[in-house]
Design a protein around this motif. Structure first.
Motif, mmCIF file in Angstrom:
data_model
loop_
_atom_site.group_PDB
_atom_site.id
_atom_site.type_symbol
_atom_site.label_atom_id
_atom_site.label_comp_id
_atom_site.label_asym_id
_atom_site.label_seq_id
_atom_site.Cartn_x
_atom_site.Cartn_y
_atom_site.Cartn_z
ATOM 1 N N LEU A 213 -6.427 -1.652 -9.208
ATOM 2 C CA LEU A 213 -5.098 -1.445 -9.150
ATOM 3 C C LEU A 213 -4.119 -0.553 -8.017
ATOM 4 C CD1 LEU A 213 -6.438 1.096 -12.085
ATOM 5 C CD2 LEU A 213 -4.927 -1.087 -12.689
ATOM 6 N N VAL A 214 -4.675 -0.225 -7.002
ATOM 7 C CA VAL A 214 -3.425 0.513 -5.746
ATOM 8 C C VAL A 214 -2.708 -1.242 -5.231
ATOM 9 C CG1 VAL A 214 -3.115 0.768 -3.327
ATOM 10 C CG2 VAL A 214 -4.967 2.394 -5.303
ATOM 11 N N PHE A 215 -3.576 -2.283 -5.195
ATOM 12 C CA PHE A 215 -3.198 -3.930 -4.768
ATOM 13 C C PHE A 215 -2.207 -4.533 -5.922
ATOM 14 C CE2 PHE A 215 -6.715 -3.284 -2.053
ATOM 15 C CZ PHE A 215 -6.214 -3.715 -0.493
ATOM 16 N N MET A 216 -2.543 -4.122 -6.788
ATOM 17 C CA MET A 216 -1.455 -4.271 -7.914
ATOM 18 C C MET A 216 -0.063 -3.662 -8.122
ATOM 19 S SD MET A 216 -3.820 -5.146 -11.707
ATOM 20 C CE MET A 216 -2.455 -5.083 -12.211
ATOM 21 N N GLY A 217 -0.321 -2.586 -7.659
ATOM 22 C CA GLY A 217 0.728 -1.588 -8.003
ATOM 23 C C GLY A 217 1.462 -2.132 -6.426
ATOM 24 N N LEU A 218 1.027 -2.119 -5.345
ATOM 25 C CA LEU A 218 1.494 -2.750 -3.952
ATOM 26 C C LEU A 218 2.323 -4.009 -4.339
ATOM 27 C CD1 LEU A 218 -1.266 -2.034 -1.126
ATOM 28 C CD2 LEU A 218 1.463 -0.497 -1.019
ATOM 29 N N GLY A 219 1.560 -5.389 -5.471
ATOM 30 C CA GLY A 219 1.892 -6.328 -5.160
ATOM 31 C C GLY A 219 3.084 -6.171 -6.254
ATOM 32 N N VAL A 220 3.354 -5.464 -7.001
ATOM 33 C CA VAL A 220 4.571 -5.458 -8.045
ATOM 34 C C VAL A 220 5.646 -4.394 -7.398
ATOM 35 C CG1 VAL A 220 5.018 -4.021 -9.801
ATOM 36 C CG2 VAL A 220 3.591 -5.055 -10.205
ATOM 37 N N GLY A 221 6.032 -3.578 -6.422
ATOM 38 C CA GLY A 221 6.483 -3.069 -5.709
ATOM 39 C C GLY A 221 6.993 -3.899 -4.352
ATOM 40 N N ALA A 222 6.031 -4.730 -4.037
ATOM 41 C CA ALA A 222 6.576 -5.585 -2.368
ATOM 42 C C ALA A 222 7.602 -6.261 -3.761
ATOM 43 C CB ALA A 222 5.287 -6.436 -2.010
ATOM 44 N N PHE A 223 7.352 -7.495 -4.618
ATOM 45 C CA PHE A 223 7.878 -8.708 -4.944
ATOM 46 C C PHE A 223 9.259 -8.369 -5.783
ATOM 47 C CE2 PHE A 223 4.245 -10.819 -3.586
ATOM 48 C CZ PHE A 223 4.645 -11.996 -3.358
ATOM 49 N N THR A 224 9.177 -7.208 -6.527
ATOM 50 C CA THR A 224 9.906 -6.434 -6.527
ATOM 51 C C THR A 224 11.165 -6.031 -6.113
ATOM 52 O OG1 THR A 224 8.720 -5.546 -9.172
ATOM 53 C CG2 THR A 224 10.812 -4.818 -8.841
ATOM 54 N N PHE A 225 11.060 -5.844 -5.384
ATOM 55 C CA PHE A 225 11.441 -5.373 -4.311
ATOM 56 C C PHE A 225 12.492 -6.840 -3.050
ATOM 57 C CE2 PHE A 225 12.708 -4.213 0.084
ATOM 58 C CZ PHE A 225 13.908 -3.233 0.053
ATOM 59 N N SER B 54 5.698 -10.531 0.687
ATOM 60 C CA SER B 54 4.001 -11.222 0.789
ATOM 61 C C SER B 54 3.609 -9.522 1.392
ATOM 62 C CB SER B 54 3.797 -13.030 1.083
ATOM 63 O OG SER B 54 4.276 -12.868 -0.176
ATOM 64 N N PRO B 55 4.120 -9.954 2.452
ATOM 65 C CA PRO B 55 3.923 -9.277 3.776
ATOM 66 C C PRO B 55 3.591 -7.712 3.255
ATOM 67 C CG PRO B 55 5.167 -11.060 4.655
ATOM 68 C CD PRO B 55 5.366 -10.991 2.894
ATOM 69 N N GLY B 56 4.410 -7.324 2.628
ATOM 70 C CA GLY B 56 3.957 -6.205 2.129
ATOM 71 C C GLY B 56 3.634 -5.608 2.107
ATOM 72 N N VAL B 57 2.174 -6.485 0.733
ATOM 73 C CA VAL B 57 1.461 -6.397 0.442
ATOM 74 C C VAL B 57 0.344 -6.240 1.065
ATOM 75 C CG1 VAL B 57 -0.077 -7.492 -1.679
ATOM 76 C CG2 VAL B 57 2.067 -8.004 -1.352
ATOM 77 N N VAL B 58 0.531 -6.264 2.075
ATOM 78 C CA VAL B 58 -1.071 -6.103 3.598
ATOM 79 C C VAL B 58 -0.415 -5.205 4.632
ATOM 80 C CG1 VAL B 58 -2.194 -7.379 5.143
ATOM 81 C CG2 VAL B 58 -1.464 -8.534 2.868
ATOM 82 N N VAL B 59 0.842 -5.255 4.763
ATOM 83 C CA VAL B 59 1.313 -4.355 5.952
ATOM 84 C C VAL B 59 1.312 -3.162 6.040
ATOM 85 C CG1 VAL B 59 3.272 -4.143 7.490
ATOM 86 C CG2 VAL B 59 2.179 -6.357 7.043
ATOM 87 N N TYR B 60 1.593 -2.909 3.880
ATOM 88 C CA TYR B 60 1.815 -1.105 4.013
ATOM 89 C C TYR B 60 0.982 -0.325 4.193
ATOM 90 C CZ TYR B 60 3.472 2.947 0.677
ATOM 91 O OH TYR B 60 4.070 3.398 0.573
ATOM 92 N N LEU B 61 -0.471 -0.973 3.805
ATOM 93 C CA LEU B 61 -0.876 0.210 3.945
ATOM 94 C C LEU B 61 -1.353 0.268 5.339
ATOM 95 C CD1 LEU B 61 -4.078 -1.159 1.636
ATOM 96 C CD2 LEU B 61 -2.123 0.324 1.645
#
Length: 284
Positions: free
Chosen positions: A92-104, A65-72
């Protein structure tokens, strides 16, 4: 691998929710919106992971969860650029961030084979480190979207021997710089909505767009309208050509260009293609 797919789907949903909150703010110094995005992602992510029958659902959410918000802000990608991409672009950008953060997060904490875990973590880390390199291209795409929403034509020169070196689109104003390859002489272009300024008003604004300080010997700035409706601003040593172009007022300026050269350059105006701008910013 099945757990990673489910975690990616959870991240996509969280990203959509974050995109909905993101439109409420224009920059990350809005602390309330930032806290709402951060606080809302954890419980929502945990519940979705639990519903998706992922192992360690709350730990996955705590990591992802923090990765979605803190990454930018951590990668210095401007929040405003994401919003300027438009409704679906931002999603699409936020979906990409969410996919990356939760998959990680899932690859990090869920029990799985090392042969799966290590390549996934490595690939996501590499993408995360390389993504900021494209922030200038992202800014260019956002600028093009701003122009389109404001009804300002994205136009540029097709003058022989000149290459585009600088692109900027802010507050519905497009500014471009071109460099002549043989000697480095510059041309500058400014495009603004005609509802903001007509050619005559731009001419009498009393300044040269994007120009350097007036050279020694420059005289008083004058504006003259030519028979075909083109306005010429001069100070005895430099000239700018200003004329309507569709829904915009366009000014072409050069420190060393004559009126004839500026008019010839103006005649080459053509639609500016998005990939030209993205490639320019990526090359920088």
């Amino acid at each position: 691998m099945n757990a990673l797919i489910r975690a990616a789907l959870v991240g996509a949903v969280i990203g959509l929710g974050q995109a909905a909150l993101a439109v409420q703010a224009t920059e990350y110094d809005n602390l309330l919106v930032f806290l709402a995005m951060l606080a809302g992602a954890f419980p929502a992510g945990g519940l979705l992971c639990w519903w998706g029958k992922l192992p360690l659902p709350w730990l996955i959410s705590a990591v992802g969860s923090p990765g979605v918000v803190v990454y930018l802000p951590a990668s210095k990608i401007p929040f405003r650029d994401i919003v300027d991409l438009g409704e679906w672009g931002g999603r699409l950008v936020f979906m990409g961030l969410g996919v990356g953060a939760f998959t990680f997060a899932a690859a990090l904490v869920v029990p799985m084979s090392r042969n799966v875990r290590l390549p996934v973590l490595g690939a996501l880390l590499a993408l995360g480190l390389l993504a900021p390199l494209g922030r200038d291209s992202l800014a260019a795409l956002a600028g093009m979207q701003v122009l389109a929403r404001e009804g300002v034509p994205a136009v540029g020169l097709d003058a022989p021997g000149y290459r585009l070196t600088t692109f900027s689109a802010e507050e519905a104003t497009l500014t471009l710089r071109y460099e002549r390859q043989r000697d480095g002489a510059e041309l500058a272009v400014s495009v603004e909505p005609r509802r903001w300024t007509e050619p005559q008003e731009t001419c009498y604004s009393g300044r040269f767009h994007l120009s350097r300080p007036a050279p020694p010997g420059a005289g008083r700035v004058r504006c003259e309208e030519e028979p075909d409706g083109v306005w010429v601003r001069s100070d005895d040593m430099r000239y700018a050509v200003i004329a309507p172009h569709g829904a915009a007022t366009v000014e072409v300026f050069g420190d060393s260009a004559s009126v004839a050269e500026l008019r010839a350059a103006f005649a080459t105006l053509r639609p500016l293609r998005w990939h030209e701008v993205v490639w320019l910013r990526a090359a920088d």
